[in-house]
Write an enzyme that holds these catalytic residues in place. Structure first.
Site, PDB file in Angstrom:
ATOM      1  N   VAL A  61      55.318  29.405 -57.427  1.00 51.88           N
ATOM      2  CA  VAL A  61      55.010  30.408 -55.944  1.00 51.88           C
ATOM      3  C   VAL A  61      55.958  31.726 -55.729  1.00 51.88           C
ATOM      4  O   VAL A  61      56.483  32.147 -56.514  1.00 51.88           O
ATOM      5  CB  VAL A  61      55.764  28.719 -55.795  1.00 51.88           C
ATOM      6  CG1 VAL A  61      55.990  29.211 -54.139  1.00 51.88           C
ATOM      7  CG2 VAL A  61      55.487  27.981 -55.685  1.00 51.88           C
ATOM      8  N   ASP A  75      58.147  33.392 -54.139  1.00 55.34           N
ATOM      9  CA  ASP A  75      59.409  32.720 -53.189  1.00 55.34           C
ATOM     10  C   ASP A  75      59.776  33.904 -53.039  1.00 55.34           C
ATOM     11  O   ASP A  75      60.794  34.319 -51.583  1.00 55.34           O
ATOM     12  CB  ASP A  75      60.540  32.240 -54.408  1.00 55.34           C
ATOM     13  CG  ASP A  75      59.561  30.772 -54.876  1.00 55.34           C
ATOM     14  OD1 ASP A  75      60.079  29.311 -54.114  1.00 55.34           O
ATOM     15  OD2 ASP A  75      60.243  30.827 -55.680  1.00 55.34           O
ATOM     16  N   GLU A 102      57.217  36.064 -59.581  1.00 53.50           N
ATOM     17  CA  GLU A 102      56.512  35.752 -61.620  1.00 53.50           C
ATOM     18  C   GLU A 102      55.941  36.751 -61.937  1.00 53.50           C
ATOM     19  O   GLU A 102      54.688  36.275 -62.567  1.00 53.50           O
ATOM     20  CB  GLU A 102      54.844  35.002 -59.984  1.00 53.50           C
ATOM     21  CG  GLU A 102      55.525  33.822 -59.226  1.00 53.50           C
ATOM     22  CD  GLU A 102      56.476  33.006 -59.840  1.00 53.50           C
ATOM     23  OE1 GLU A 102      55.721  32.426 -60.869  1.00 53.50           O
ATOM     24  OE2 GLU A 102      57.527  32.080 -58.887  1.00 53.50           O
ATOM     25  N   ASP A 162      42.531  35.798 -61.695  1.00 53.98           N
ATOM     26  CA  ASP A 162      43.604  36.505 -61.457  1.00 53.98           C
ATOM     27  C   ASP A 162      44.814  37.148 -62.981  1.00 53.98           C
ATOM     28  O   ASP A 162      45.210  38.042 -62.361  1.00 53.98           O
ATOM     29  CB  ASP A 162      44.850  35.078 -61.265  1.00 53.98           C
ATOM     30  CG  ASP A 162      43.934  34.250 -59.394  1.00 53.98           C
ATOM     31  OD1 ASP A 162      44.250  35.566 -58.607  1.00 53.98           O
ATOM     32  OD2 ASP A 162      43.569  33.605 -60.000  1.00 53.98           O
ATOM     33  N   ASP A 175      42.862  32.729 -66.526  1.00 51.66           N
ATOM     34  CA  ASP A 175      42.675  31.763 -65.824  1.00 51.66           C
ATOM     35  C   ASP A 175      41.128  31.235 -65.249  1.00 51.66           C
ATOM     36  O   ASP A 175      41.025  30.355 -64.536  1.00 51.66           O
ATOM     37  CB  ASP A 175      43.350  31.551 -64.835  1.00 51.66           C
ATOM     38  CG  ASP A 175      42.360  33.484 -64.037  1.00 51.66           C
ATOM     39  OD1 ASP A 175      42.428  34.838 -64.831  1.00 51.66           O
ATOM     40  OD2 ASP A 175      42.278  33.423 -62.758  1.00 51.66           O
ATOM     41  N   HIS A 229      40.673  65.976 -81.093  1.00 44.38           N
ATOM     42  CA  HIS A 229      40.827  67.260 -82.417  1.00 44.38           C
ATOM     43  C   HIS A 229      39.162  67.239 -82.923  1.00 44.38           C
ATOM     44  O   HIS A 229      38.820  67.460 -83.683  1.00 44.38           O
ATOM     45  CB  HIS A 229      41.701  66.530 -83.185  1.00 44.38           C
ATOM     46  CG  HIS A 229      41.430  65.091 -83.690  1.00 44.38           C
ATOM     47  ND1 HIS A 229      41.588  64.312 -83.049  1.00 44.38           N
ATOM     48  CD2 HIS A 229      40.462  64.677 -84.545  1.00 44.38           C
ATOM     49  CE1 HIS A 229      41.619  62.680 -84.569  1.00 44.38           C
ATOM     50  NE2 HIS A 229      39.796  63.835 -85.051  1.00 44.38           N
ATOM     51  N   ASP A 231      44.880  63.041 -77.372  1.00 46.30           N
ATOM     52  CA  ASP A 231      44.274  63.955 -78.091  1.00 46.30           C
ATOM     53  C   ASP A 231      43.547  62.467 -77.525  1.00 46.30           C
ATOM     54  O   ASP A 231      42.851  61.583 -77.851  1.00 46.30           O
ATOM     55  CB  ASP A 231      44.941  62.702 -79.630  1.00 46.30           C
ATOM     56  CG  ASP A 231      43.557  63.710 -81.173  1.00 46.30           C
ATOM     57  OD1 ASP A 231      42.474  64.428 -80.200  1.00 46.30           O
ATOM     58  OD2 ASP A 231      43.178  62.834 -81.772  1.00 46.30           O
ATOM     59  N   SER A 288      37.383  59.582 -87.011  1.00 46.35           N
ATOM     60  CA  SER A 288      37.833  60.228 -85.823  1.00 46.35           C
ATOM     61  C   SER A 288      36.762  59.705 -84.558  1.00 46.35           C
ATOM     62  O   SER A 288      36.068  60.026 -84.663  1.00 46.35           O
ATOM     63  CB  SER A 288      38.118  61.247 -86.449  1.00 46.35           C
ATOM     64  OG  SER A 288      39.326  61.406 -87.190  1.00 46.35           O
TER      65      SER A 288
END
Length: 618
Positions: free
Chosen positions: A268, A270, A277, A307, A313, A416, A463, A560
């Protein structure tokens, strides 16, 4: 696979420059600049001081999603121009200024930019004689009533109490801000419904109440979801706006409001800015905890609006939410937000491979001495079309490095791996065998190379490089439509995936025996927390580690510049890292070091533009 750029003991040791953060202890006598506990640095529910000092709120898109009328820039949500909102399949709203706004998003964007409440209610048209939403408060009892425009007769309004069972701090905060109390409510008080008083002038008292469901972000209760009327309940909403700290408050919100720590991490809002939260080790009651440490109400789980950053969720849909939406009298802001998000997200596709591609049946046989199958440390041969965003950067006739396709005409690789000579490179898409093209392979010349301006070739700081591809003649695209090529999403926040999350690295590098790989290889690795303990001051900002601490899997299994890709809870893949450097490939205590792509989101967006770089927060 073996990272060719790894060099043990050859780096110039440079002291790590730390940003000096202006932080101070949170005390009652001085309102804080960030959220946190007073005189209690650790708490079993509320998170660490390190997180609290970052002052996360609902406007911090490093931890939560911006709303459809906002855009995420440098970790904060900012107002969009109203004409950037979706225009299809939307419902118009009536403004408090008697104007008609084409959608809820359009009205909220105007409200956001003008810094004043604009939205009244959903309506087809708004004429001067039509009613608008209004709230009133009884001076004696402080009971709140709502004048809600009647959709069947816009010239009238229905006066209603607010049912006590739906009255919470999120709604109370909205009401109090509407009345000019910027810090919201002291509490979500309730009282018995008033009865008519016998006076010379009889006062109208509503005989029913309406359930109000607020997210906490609204400017007035009219912007909240107004659910179906019910018979009068035993309690109705009563105003109690914030007037300052009270006894027992021991948690300061980012906006300086003081609440009880027992109100934090309960799903909630608040505080009124959601800072209570944001940094949670766990959630109270039935609130749902996102992996990023954000607590959301159980009603937000499975409601069709993502969310949590990783979509946790929305893994399972809850039938209760679907039933609740069917019982609403009015088109609700929640529905409109859901629709706007779906429209915007559908415009940007990334991170989901084309599963219709049929892989070749060719078998790959790798046999070392003694006839045993030799697979690299933790690595496996990929299927021919498995990693559809993997590219090969070709220079001087051979694969020079790996890279990742992020959409449009753009490839990300390590700085690189390249130099400011575009004509020296080409990019191969949908390549499987290192030395032989397959039917879906495309070879594209390079138009330009953008090396990060602060790249340091001694310490490998920053990099990262963008490879801009050459467009096809008389076209705005760089390669023909290819069912075996899909872009990977670019993360906008370093909080999207947490330590120990399993990700994958891929490339054509050398094997642990230093033999050249014949086909594209991939391996699973884990994200490693606090990599400074292995590399000390050589680990700079914008670097992160992945692998296994026992050395069984390491980033040396990828070229790489190659991609480290993490998948969220809904199956969307993000380019979390770029193979950069490391020591003692495949040995315990020396995990691979990657460029953390999220730290360079704004630099990437500066070159590619907003729509290309991320699936969400568009």
């Amino acid at each position: 696979m073996w990272v060719m750029m790894r060099r043990g003991g050859l780096f110039l040791l440079v002291l790590l420059v730390l940003q000096t953060l202006s932080v101070r202890k949170l005390i009652l006598t001085s309102p804080p600049q960030s959220s946190g506990l007073m005189d209690r640095p650790e708490h079993e529910v509320v998170g660490s001081d390190q997180c609290l000092m970052k002052s996360f709120t609902r406007g911090s898109c490093a931890l939560v999603f911006c709303h459809p009328w906002e855009r995420c820039v440098n970790g904060e949500c900012f107002c969009k121009p109203p004409d950037h909102c979706p225009t299809t399949n939307v419902t118009s709203v009536c403004g408090r200024d008697k104007r008609v706004y084409r959608s809820y998003c359009h009205g909220m964007a105007s409200s956001c930019r003008n810094r004043r409440p604009i939205v009244s209610h959903f309506a087809e048209t708004c004429l001067p004689e039509h009613q608008i939403y209004n709230s009133t408060e009884d001076a004696r009892t402080h009971v709140i009533t709502l004048d809600v425009p009647n959709p069947l007769n816009p010239e009238t309004a229905d006066r209603k109490f607010i049912c006590g069972s739906s009255w919470n701090m999120a709604a109370a905060n909205v009401y109090c801000r509407e009345r000019g109390h910027l810090l919201g409510a002291q509490g979500a008080d309730k009282t018995r419904p008033p009865v008519p008083r016998r006076t010379s002038r009889e006062t109208f008292v509503p005989q029913s109440c309406v359930h109000v469901q607020c997210e906490g972000l609204e400017n007035n209760l009219g912007e909240c979801a107004l659910l179906k009327d019910t018979d009068m309940e035993q309690t109705v909403a009563k105003a109690n706006c914030y007037s300052g700290p009270v006894k027992g408050c021991n948690f300061y919100c980012v906006n300086s409001k003081c609440i009880s720590v027992e109100q934090a991490c309960d799903g909630v809002d608040d505080c009124g800015d959601q800072s209570d939260e944001m940094c949670c080790r766990k959630c109270r009651g039935d609130a749902f905890r996102c992996n990023s440490g954000v607590c959301i109400p159980r009603s937000a789980v499975g409601d069709g609006v993502r969310d949590c950053l990783d979509g946790g969720d929305e893994v399972e849909k809850l039938k209760s939410n679907a039933a609740e939406m069917e019982n609403q009298d009015f088109t609700t802001p929640k529905n409109e937000i859901r629709l706007s998000r779906q429209i915007m997200e559908s415009l940007v596709t990334c991170g989901v491979p084309n599963m219709n591609i049929v892989d070749d049946e060719e078998e790959v046989s790798w046999r070392g001495r003694g006839g045993r199958i030799k697979r690299v440390v933790g690595g496996l041969p990929a299927q021919p079309h498995q990693i559809q965003w993997q590219v090969a950067l070709v220079g001087t006739g051979k694969i020079h490095c790996g890279g990742a396709y992020i959409g449009g005409c753009w490839v990300l690789t390590a700085a690189h791996c390249v130099r400011n000579q575009p004509s020296a490179f080409t990019v191969k898409f949908s390549l499987w065998k290192k030395n032989r093209a397959q039917a879906t392979t495309d070879i594209v010349p390079v138009q330009n190379i953008h090396i990060h301006p602060e790249y340091n070739d001694k310490t490998y700081e920053n990099d990262i490089a963008l490879v801009e591809l050459m467009k096809l003649p008389y076209q705005e695209k760089c390669l023909p439509d290819n069912p075996a090529v899909r872009p990977v999403c670019v993360p906008w926040t370093p909080h999207l995936f947490q330590p120990n999350h399993t990700c994958s690295v891929s490339g054509w590098g050398r094997t642990a025996e230093r033999r050249a790989a014949r086909v594209l290889l991939w391996a699973n690795v884990s994200l490693i927390h606090e990599c400074e303990r292995f590399y000390k001051d050589r680990l700079k900002a914008g670097m992160m580690c992945a692998g296994d601490l026992d050395g069984s899997v390491d980033s040396c299994q990828g070229d790489s510049g190659g991609p480290l890709v993490c998948e969220d809870e809904l199956g969307v893949s993000y380019l979390w890292g770029i193979v950069s450097w490391g020591d003692k490939c495949g040995e315990p205590g020396f995990p691979g070091v990657y460029t953390q792509v999220a730290d360079f989101f704004e630099w990437i967006r500066l070159h590619t533009g907003q729509p290309l770089v991320t699936q969400f927060n568009a």
